[in-house]
Design an enzyme around this catalytic site. Structure first.
Site, PDB file in Angstrom:
ATOM      1  N   TYR A 248      36.853  27.646  32.092  1.00 12.27           N
ATOM      2  CA  TYR A 248      35.559  27.957  32.721  1.00 12.27           C
ATOM      3  C   TYR A 248      34.431  27.254  31.972  1.00 12.27           C
ATOM      4  CZ  TYR A 248      31.206  30.387  33.617  1.00 12.27           C
ATOM      5  OH  TYR A 248      29.883  30.652  33.887  1.00 12.27           O
TER       6      TYR A 248
ATOM      7  N   SER B 161      25.789  27.634  31.291  1.00 10.32           N
ATOM      8  CA  SER B 161      26.040  28.887  30.582  1.00 10.32           C
ATOM      9  C   SER B 161      25.956  28.669  29.077  1.00 10.32           C
ATOM     10  CB  SER B 161      27.454  29.364  30.928  1.00 10.32           C
ATOM     11  OG  SER B 161      27.840  30.407  30.082  1.00 10.32           O
TER      12      SER B 161
ATOM     13  N   LYS C 136      31.834  23.945  33.071  1.00  4.88           N
ATOM     14  CA  LYS C 136      30.362  23.915  33.009  1.00  4.88           C
ATOM     15  C   LYS C 136      29.890  22.721  32.186  1.00  4.88           C
ATOM     16  CE  LYS C 136      29.357  27.439  35.490  1.00  4.88           C
ATOM     17  NZ  LYS C 136      28.673  27.229  36.766  1.00  4.88           N
TER      18      LYS C 136
HETATM   19  P1  NAD Z   1      28.902  35.303  41.607  1.00  3.54           P
HETATM   20  O1  NAD Z   1      30.372  35.165  41.662  1.00  3.54           O
HETATM   21  O2  NAD Z   1      28.305  36.640  41.894  1.00  3.54           O
HETATM   22  O3  NAD Z   1      28.217  34.231  42.578  1.00  3.54           O
HETATM   23  C1  NAD Z   1      28.793  32.991  42.885  1.00  3.54           C
HETATM   24  C2  NAD Z   1      28.716  32.802  44.389  1.00  3.54           C
HETATM   25  O4  NAD Z   1      29.273  31.537  44.735  1.00  3.54           O
HETATM   26  C3  NAD Z   1      29.500  33.852  45.167  1.00  3.54           C
HETATM   27  O5  NAD Z   1      28.703  34.338  46.219  1.00  3.54           O
HETATM   28  C4  NAD Z   1      30.710  33.090  45.692  1.00  3.54           C
HETATM   29  O6  NAD Z   1      31.176  33.627  46.913  1.00  3.54           O
HETATM   30  C5  NAD Z   1      30.148  31.699  45.836  1.00  3.54           C
HETATM   31  N1  NAD Z   1      31.121  30.607  45.739  1.00  3.54           N
HETATM   32  C6  NAD Z   1      32.064  30.413  44.796  1.00  3.54           C
HETATM   33  N2  NAD Z   1      32.732  29.276  45.022  1.00  3.54           N
HETATM   34  C7  NAD Z   1      32.186  28.722  46.137  1.00  3.54           C
HETATM   35  C8  NAD Z   1      32.431  27.535  46.875  1.00  3.54           C
HETATM   36  N3  NAD Z   1      33.388  26.691  46.490  1.00  3.54           N
HETATM   37  N4  NAD Z   1      31.683  27.271  47.958  1.00  3.54           N
HETATM   38  C9  NAD Z   1      30.707  28.130  48.350  1.00  3.54           C
HETATM   39  N5  NAD Z   1      30.434  29.269  47.698  1.00  3.54           N
HETATM   40  C10 NAD Z   1      31.163  29.559  46.598  1.00  3.54           C
HETATM   41  O7  NAD Z   1      28.435  34.794  40.177  1.00  3.54           O
HETATM   42  P2  NAD Z   1      27.015  34.857  39.474  1.00  3.54           P
HETATM   43  O8  NAD Z   1      27.122  35.778  38.332  1.00  3.54           O
HETATM   44  O9  NAD Z   1      25.957  35.062  40.463  1.00  3.54           O
HETATM   45  O10 NAD Z   1      26.952  33.385  38.885  1.00  3.54           O
HETATM   46  C11 NAD Z   1      26.312  32.324  39.556  1.00  3.54           C
HETATM   47  C12 NAD Z   1      26.493  31.060  38.760  1.00  3.54           C
HETATM   48  O11 NAD Z   1      25.985  31.237  37.442  1.00  3.54           O
HETATM   49  C13 NAD Z   1      27.955  30.633  38.602  1.00  3.54           C
HETATM   50  O12 NAD Z   1      28.025  29.227  38.682  1.00  3.54           O
HETATM   51  C14 NAD Z   1      28.295  31.111  37.204  1.00  3.54           C
HETATM   52  O13 NAD Z   1      29.313  30.341  36.620  1.00  3.54           O
HETATM   53  C15 NAD Z   1      26.980  30.907  36.490  1.00  3.54           C
HETATM   54  N6  NAD Z   1      26.833  31.778  35.314  1.00  3.54           N
HETATM   55  C16 NAD Z   1      26.989  33.130  35.462  1.00  3.54           C
HETATM   56  C17 NAD Z   1      26.866  33.946  34.341  1.00  3.54           C
HETATM   57  C18 NAD Z   1      27.071  35.435  34.472  1.00  3.54           C
HETATM   58  O14 NAD Z   1      27.296  36.080  33.465  1.00  3.54           O
HETATM   59  N7  NAD Z   1      26.972  36.037  35.645  1.00  3.54           N
HETATM   60  C19 NAD Z   1      26.574  33.390  33.102  1.00  3.54           C
HETATM   61  C20 NAD Z   1      26.396  32.024  32.997  1.00  3.54           C
HETATM   62  C21 NAD Z   1      26.522  31.221  34.121  1.00  3.54           C
HETATM   63  C1  UD1 Z   2      31.265  36.644  28.766  1.00  3.50           C
HETATM   64  C2  UD1 Z   2      32.133  35.427  28.962  1.00  3.50           C
HETATM   65  C3  UD1 Z   2      31.289  34.176  28.821  1.00  3.50           C
HETATM   66  C4  UD1 Z   2      30.111  34.219  29.782  1.00  3.50           C
HETATM   67  C5  UD1 Z   2      29.304  35.476  29.455  1.00  3.50           C
HETATM   68  C6  UD1 Z   2      28.072  35.620  30.303  1.00  3.50           C
HETATM   69  C7  UD1 Z   2      34.332  36.130  28.122  1.00  3.50           C
HETATM   70  C8  UD1 Z   2      35.341  35.976  27.043  1.00  3.50           C
HETATM   71  N1  UD1 Z   2      33.189  35.447  27.964  1.00  3.50           N
HETATM   72  O1  UD1 Z   2      30.796  36.608  27.468  1.00  3.50           O
HETATM   73  O2  UD1 Z   2      32.039  33.031  29.083  1.00  3.50           O
HETATM   74  O3  UD1 Z   2      29.290  33.081  29.616  1.00  3.50           O
HETATM   75  O4  UD1 Z   2      30.160  36.605  29.653  1.00  3.50           O
HETATM   76  O5  UD1 Z   2      28.294  36.417  31.380  1.00  3.50           O
HETATM   77  O6  UD1 Z   2      34.554  36.808  29.109  1.00  3.50           O
HETATM   78  N2  UD1 Z   2      32.400  44.240  25.252  1.00  3.50           N
HETATM   79  C9  UD1 Z   2      33.034  45.393  24.864  1.00  3.50           C
HETATM   80  N3  UD1 Z   2      33.744  46.097  25.785  1.00  3.50           N
HETATM   81  C10 UD1 Z   2      33.861  45.687  27.100  1.00  3.50           C
HETATM   82  C11 UD1 Z   2      33.211  44.498  27.493  1.00  3.50           C
HETATM   83  C12 UD1 Z   2      32.496  43.792  26.541  1.00  3.50           C
HETATM   84  O7  UD1 Z   2      32.947  45.788  23.699  1.00  3.50           O
HETATM   85  O8  UD1 Z   2      34.540  46.358  27.878  1.00  3.50           O
HETATM   86  C13 UD1 Z   2      31.601  43.488  24.262  1.00  3.50           C
HETATM   87  C14 UD1 Z   2      32.103  42.082  23.988  1.00  3.50           C
HETATM   88  O9  UD1 Z   2      33.039  42.083  22.959  1.00  3.50           O
HETATM   89  C15 UD1 Z   2      30.794  41.376  23.613  1.00  3.50           C
HETATM   90  C16 UD1 Z   2      29.740  42.096  24.460  1.00  3.50           C
HETATM   91  O10 UD1 Z   2      30.306  43.352  24.811  1.00  3.50           O
HETATM   92  O11 UD1 Z   2      30.483  41.584  22.266  1.00  3.50           O
HETATM   93  C17 UD1 Z   2      29.372  41.358  25.742  1.00  3.50           C
HETATM   94  O12 UD1 Z   2      30.559  41.062  26.457  1.00  3.50           O
HETATM   95  P1  UD1 Z   2      30.532  40.399  27.910  1.00  3.50           P
HETATM   96  O13 UD1 Z   2      29.608  41.153  28.777  1.00  3.50           O
HETATM   97  O14 UD1 Z   2      31.936  40.253  28.359  1.00  3.50           O
HETATM   98  O15 UD1 Z   2      29.854  38.975  27.677  1.00  3.50           O
HETATM   99  P2  UD1 Z   2      30.273  37.803  26.644  1.00  3.50           P
HETATM  100  O16 UD1 Z   2      31.380  38.206  25.768  1.00  3.50           O
HETATM  101  O17 UD1 Z   2      29.029  37.355  26.000  1.00  3.50           O
END
Ligand code: NAD
Ligand code: UD1
Length: 346
Positions: free
Chosen positions: A147, A123, A151
């Site tokens: 978190y 991330s 990572k």
């Molecule tokens: P998500 O929660 O929708 O998907 C994660 C999946 O993993 C879910 O289906 C959950 O049931 C499964 N899971 C969790 N723990 C598990 C375990 N111990 N064993 C088996 N399955 C398990 O999240 P996502 O948004 O799809 O994110 C996927 C990955 O990307 C995660 O590792 C997350 O940290 C990373 N990531 C997400 C974002 C984001 O904003 N969505 C940003 C950066 C990184």
């Molecule tokens: C969040 C996570 C970050 C993760 C990233 C990607 C937090 C503190 N950080 O970051 O660890 O890697 O998502 O998914 O949760 N905002 C509003 N109102 C809202 C929600 C968000 O104004 O109700 C603003 C936030 O202040 C920010 C932007 O929207 O400026 C994006 O927010 P968000 O979607 O939560 O993502 P990140 O803050 O980038």
């Protein structure tokens, strides 16, 4: 065959869809702690293909061994993990156990079976509060919550692993802000409870499920004072994983790559784009800054283009259009009732 851990989740389901479309065989391992099998059922219907779905935990070594014995797995795409920043501050051990122990257990079993090609979900949070933007992969790292630390720890563990055994092929993909949904509107993000992230919150305001958006601060040093992020369409992100798998086919060692568009957009810009895409007004209020938030965060995506031959194609209009299509077709998210055939390895 590709093992996709966490494949039923938001990014995982979109990646499974693209993998199936590219004729990969897919086995999903998911414990469904933050997803429902419905997403996989819908992926199968959309593509007209089949996956093997195993319910189970990535920390379950015995189960992993059964999986690697039963299937000829060539590579792993590892999404399984927990991702709620606030919850990670409250429950750090659960996060370290799931994200770090899970990732270690997985690679231990992979090594036992001689499977050494791995794509890992990292991330942009590993950059902490960057000194400047756009962010390059060689910028200093540092985290402010468990978190993010989990990572970063996994990144470090995997780098050490590749030093100890240079035949590993690992892509550490640092995602910026994944948003949007598949263009069909059939799969998308289905957060539990009140969404923390901007896009699902806006979508729920547009659909009338929430009254207004709180904008967390308009006094950042950004063009309009609201936070700036690099929003990336989840389909582009999914395709980044396929590009990484391809790139690892002829490259030992570790690739550390940003997956972003390189474009920063403010909260107010996202509100306008969503209003245009949905035809709905998004009422908002300016509220105090959210603790831990940063002003601007967007990627320099040049390395991904160079190493993976990948770049994001879709802009915020497509992101908002597809997020809105998903939201309006599925106002309450996924239903429990649609099931896929799960295999039991108990
Ligand atoms: P998500 O929660 O929708 O998907 C994660 C999946 O993993 C879910 O289906 C959950 O049931 C499964 N899971 C969790 N723990 C598990 C375990 N111990 N064993 C088996 N399955 C398990 O999240 P996502 O948004 O799809 O994110 C996927 C990955 O990307 C995660 O590792 C997350 O940290 C990373 N990531 C997400 C974002 C984001 O904003 N969505 C940003 C950066 C990184
Ligand atoms: C969040 C996570 C970050 C993760 C990233 C990607 C937090 C503190 N950080 O970051 O660890 O890697 O998502 O998914 O949760 N905002 C509003 N109102 C809202 C929600 C968000 O104004 O109700 C603003 C936030 O202040 C920010 C932007 O929207 O400026 C994006 O927010 P968000 O979607 O939560 O993502 P990140 O803050 O980038």
């Amino acid at each position: 065959m590709i093992l996709v851990t966490g494949g039923a989740g938001y990014i995982g389901s979109h990646t499974c869809l693209e993998l199936l479309q590219q004729r990969y065989s897919v086995v999903v391992l998911d414990n469904f702690c933050n997803s429902k099998p419905t997403s996989l059922h819908r992926v199968e219907n959309l593509v007209g293909g089949k996956m093997t779905v195993v319910r189970g935990d990535v920390r379950n070594r015995a189960l992993l061994r059964k999986l690697f014995t039963a299937y000829q797995i060539d590579a792993v795409v590892h999404f399984a993990g927990l991702k709620a920043v606030g919850e990670s501050v409250q429950q750090p051990l659960i996060y370290y156990d799931n994200n770090v122990v899970g990732s270690v257990t997985l690679t231990e079993v992979m090594a036992e079976y001689g499977v050494k090609t791995l794509v890992f979900s990292s991330s942009a949070t590993v950059y902490g509060d960057p000194a400047s933007v756009p962010i390059r992969e060689d910028f200093p790292v540092g985290t402010t919550n468990p978190y993010g630390s989990s990572k970063l720890m996994v990144e470090r563990i995997y780098r050490d692993l590749a030093v100890a055994d240079p035949t590993w092929r690992i892509a550490l993909l640092r995602y910026f802000n994944p948003v949007g949904a598949h263009q069909s509107g059939m799969i998308g993000e289905d957060p539990n409870g009140i969404p923390n992230n901007l896009m699902p919150f806006i979508a729920q305001v547009a659909s009338g499920r929430r009254e207004h958006l709180n904008i967390w601060g308009n006094d950042y040093s950004t063009p309009d004072g609201t936070g700036v992020r690099d929003y990336i369409h989840v389909t582009d992100l999914a395709l980044g994983h396929l590009a990484a798998l391809q790139a690892l086919q002829d490259k030992d060692g570790v690739l550390t790559v940003n997956l972003g568009t390189g474009q920063g957009h403010s909260v107010l810009e996202m509100v306008s784009a969503f209003e245009a895409a949905s035809g709905k007004k998004i009422p908002y209020r300016i509220a105090p800054r959210r603790p831990g938030d940063i002003g601007a965060c967007y990627a320099d995506p040049a390395l991904a283009a160079q190493l993976l031959g990948w770049r994001a194609e879709l802009g915020i209009d497509a992101m908002c259009r597809d997020a809105w299509r998903w939201q309006s077709m599925n106002p309450e998210g996924y239903f429990e009732t649609e099931r896929v055939q799960e295999l039991s390895f108990a």
